[in-house]
Design a protein around this motif. Structure first.
Motif, PDB file in Angstrom:
ATOM      1  N   GLU A  14     -25.441   0.563  28.999  1.00 52.01           N
ATOM      2  CA  GLU A  14     -25.317   0.648  30.452  1.00 52.01           C
ATOM      3  C   GLU A  14     -25.600   2.077  30.892  1.00 52.01           C
ATOM      4  N   ALA A  64     -23.361  -5.004  32.651  1.00 50.31           N
ATOM      5  CA  ALA A  64     -24.077  -6.115  32.040  1.00 50.31           C
ATOM      6  C   ALA A  64     -23.212  -7.367  32.025  1.00 50.31           C
ATOM      7  N   VAL A  93     -27.293 -10.653  32.700  1.00 47.92           N
ATOM      8  CA  VAL A  93     -28.581  -9.960  32.587  1.00 47.92           C
ATOM      9  C   VAL A  93     -29.703 -10.981  32.720  1.00 47.92           C
ATOM     10  N   ARG A 105     -30.256  -5.549  34.883  1.00 52.25           N
ATOM     11  CA  ARG A 105     -28.818  -5.599  35.123  1.00 52.25           C
ATOM     12  C   ARG A 105     -28.546  -5.333  36.603  1.00 52.25           C
ATOM     13  N   ASP A 137     -24.315  -8.593  26.586  1.00 57.83           N
ATOM     14  CA  ASP A 137     -24.972  -7.327  26.235  1.00 57.83           C
ATOM     15  C   ASP A 137     -25.497  -7.255  24.802  1.00 57.83           C
TER      16      ASP A 137
END
Length: 609
Positions: A318, A325, A328, A341, A298
């Motif tokens: 998110e 995540a 990704v 995601r 992330d």
């Protein structure tokens, strides 16, 4: 138009070595996934030689799972003089037609009527750690997906990832608060004296006349025993850039010397990278938030390819309890970065990192984003109505600045959009797991309308990566190339040389084909200046080649580079690889480190004159 279905097919490039089950004309030469049980339709004569599909169904034969094959969309019989098409219209065969053997259990005999032994859009090799080509959560509602992920995390001792945190989490966060970047060696101290993991042996020793030259060779930084990702390879403005483990390295294309003042070092493992380059020459990598097995992918970092300077950095936000995540995908369309995601995607401006829009679920929560493309067009795959009678997939083209849909195309129940072979023109690869069918559809420019569907009797074998657990890798195929007129696909190598088949986007039929100049596989890479550029794989005692094939006139391969036999073993050792040919140079790099090698693993190799 083809012959009416009550006529035998015309001759082609050889008959199947034994009778094949009826095929869907639309599916034509790429893999398809078992057919539903049911009585066979009226028995027609056995198929005739040719690379096209049978115009009339042969006698009913058992499918890959013992089910009889059935002609026509959803099993209904095809009418005389009419060719089955999507939604019943009389066009060419496709996802709505007769079942064919596909990627999950197809028969072992040669693939007549488009039965490859592996689906042409399916993954070529399982990723480290095992796993299948399909998502274990396909067709499950969000709550089941979350429960499954939670179960996996519990099994791995990482309950806190979903439970909201506990003392163990606080302790691990404290340890990871200010990590020290780690590298395996002083790759580039910033004064130009680094070697960028230079290999020490002379790879041009014994080079023969007519062979290309090894411009440079790089070894990878030492990876942990669990292995490490090495996503992304970008060649632009005289610089070759590679992401690997926790580093992003840049090399001068001619010499292999470090091209940036210093190597970019990141605190945790790189877990994703954009394939595309922004309009102003930047890319994005994502890295993990920590060292734990449940650490999220992330953290975003923008990098300028020319200077090696870091741009904006951002943590992915998110958008809900099931929008995780864990992995990704990053795609760039113009100046827009899309971060895909599990159930959404967030678009950012590449220029300044400002959020442009969030691509969320639609239709009152019944349709969830399942993947995005970048490049010429931003396409969004949607998984809709999971576990309901209306379950289906959709694809949309989005405005990359606003996220608004320009058009939407719905697919019948059971059909899954697995890969996008091209965004301009739009060429889609779909599978039907239940019927063991596949389909390749080309859309009309700027529209959801079907232009053609592939109908070629071949086993095609582009090399496709495996998508993440929750996000599809829509553009993860090497070897599927399209221009305005043709789709170019490699056939599967069995004995002797394989072929590249040029399929007309207007008709879905094979326009021409050309055999590999050696006994190894020839794989399309790109088109440029009216030529198809292809890579011919090395053998155990000879190097690979880069060749060009004219897209009109004579298609005989012309050798652009013939790599030296002395490096065939190294060239052959890139099992998981990225390839590119730019300005007369050929680049080969790994996309995954095993971490189990005794010494240094291979990272990147460059050939030229």
């Amino acid at each position: 138009m083809t012959q009416p279905p009550n006529q035998p097919p015309h001759g082609g490039f050889g008959a199947p070595q034994q009778p094949q089950p009826p095929q869907d004309p639309r599916q034509g030469g790429i893999p398809q996934p078992p057919p539903p049980a049911g009585p066979p339709q009226s028995p027609p004569p056995a198929p005739q030689p040719g690379y096209g599909y049978p115009q009339q169904q042969p006698p009913a034969q058992a499918g890959p799972y013992g089910y009889p094959q059935q002609p026509g969309p959803y099993g209904q019989p095809t009418q005389p003089g009419q060719q089955p098409g999507p939604y019943g219209q009389p066009t060419q065969p496709g996802p709505y037609q007769a079942p064919q053997p596909g990627p999950y259990g197809q028969p072992t005999q040669p693939g007549g009527y488009g039965f490859p032994q592996q689906a042409p859009g399916g993954p070529a090799v399982p990723p480290p750690g095992g796993g299948g080509g399909k998502s274990p959560f396909k067709g499950k509602p969000a709550v089941i997906v979350a429960a499954a992920v939670a179960a996996l995390l519990v099994a791995g001792g990482a309950v806190f990832a979903l439970s909201g945190g506990d003392d163990d989490k606080k302790k691990s966060e404290a340890k990871e608060k200010d990590p020290k970047p780690t590298t395996s060696a002083p790759v580039n101290p910033g004064d130009g004296s680094g070697d960028g993991h230079e290999g020490k042996e002379d790879l041009n020793e014994g080079r023969q006349a007519g062979e290309s030259k090894v411009l440079w060779y790089k070894e990878a930084p030492k990876a942990p025993g669990k292995g490490a990702d090495a996503p992304g390879m970008w060649i632009k403005d005289g610089v070759a850039v590679k992401a690997v483990y926790k580093e992003v390295l840049a090399y001068e294309v001619g010499t292999g010397k470090p091209a940036w003042p210093a190597t970019i070092e990141l605190p945790y493992d790189i877990c994703a990278a954009s394939q595309q380059i922004s309009e102003d020459g930047k890319v994005v990598v994502a890295y993990k938030s920590g060292t734990k097995s449940a650490a999220k992918c992330d953290q975003l970092q923008v990098i300028d390819l020319k200077t090696g300077e870091k741009g904006w950095k951002k943590q992915i936000k998110e958008e809900g309890p099931f929008d995780m995540a864990l992995n990704v995908e990053l795609t760039i369309t113009g100046d827009t970065l899309m971060v895909a995601r599990s159930q959404s995607g967030t678009a950012y401006s590449m220029s300044d990192g400002e959020q442009l829009f969030v691509s969320r679920k639609k239709d009152e929560g019944t349709c969830f984003p399942a993947g995005f493309t970048g490049g010429d067009r931003m396409l969004r795959a949607l998984s809709c109505g999971a576990s309901t009678p209306t379950e289906h997939d959709e694809v949309e083209e989005l405005d990359p600045k606003t996220g608004k849909a320009k058009w939407t195309k719905k697919f019948p129940k059971g059909w899954r959009l697995d890969k996008v072979y091209s965004t301009s023109p739009t060429v889609l690869y779909l599978t039907n797991e239940d019927k063991k069918q596949w389909n390749i559809t080309t859309l009309k420019p700027g529209s959801s309308a079907t232009r053609s569907e592939v109908r070629v009797n071949e086993d095609f074998a582009p090399e496709c990566g495996w998508g993440g657990i929750m996000v599809r890798d829509l553009q993860g195929c090497t070897g599927a190339v399209a221009d305005d007129s043709y789709l170019y696909l490699p056939t599967k190598k069995t004995t002797g040389a394989n072929e590249i088949v040029a399929i007309s986007l207007a008709t879905g039929k094979a326009a021409w084909r050309e055999k590999s100049p050696t006994d190894t596989s020839m794989m399309p890479m790109k088109t440029q200046d009216g030529q198809l550029i292809a890579y011919v794989a090395p053998s155990y005692d000879s190097g690979g080649r880069v060749v060009s094939l004219a897209t009109s006139g004579s298609h005989t391969p012309k050798t652009l580079l013939r790599n030296p036999a002395g490096t065939a073993k190294i060239e052959n050792g890139f099992f998981s690889k990225a390839i590119d040919y730019v300005d007369g140079r050929f680049y080969l790099s790994t996309t995954r480190l095993s971490g189990s090698a005794q010494g240094r693993e291979k990272l990147m190799l460059a050939y030229g004159e």
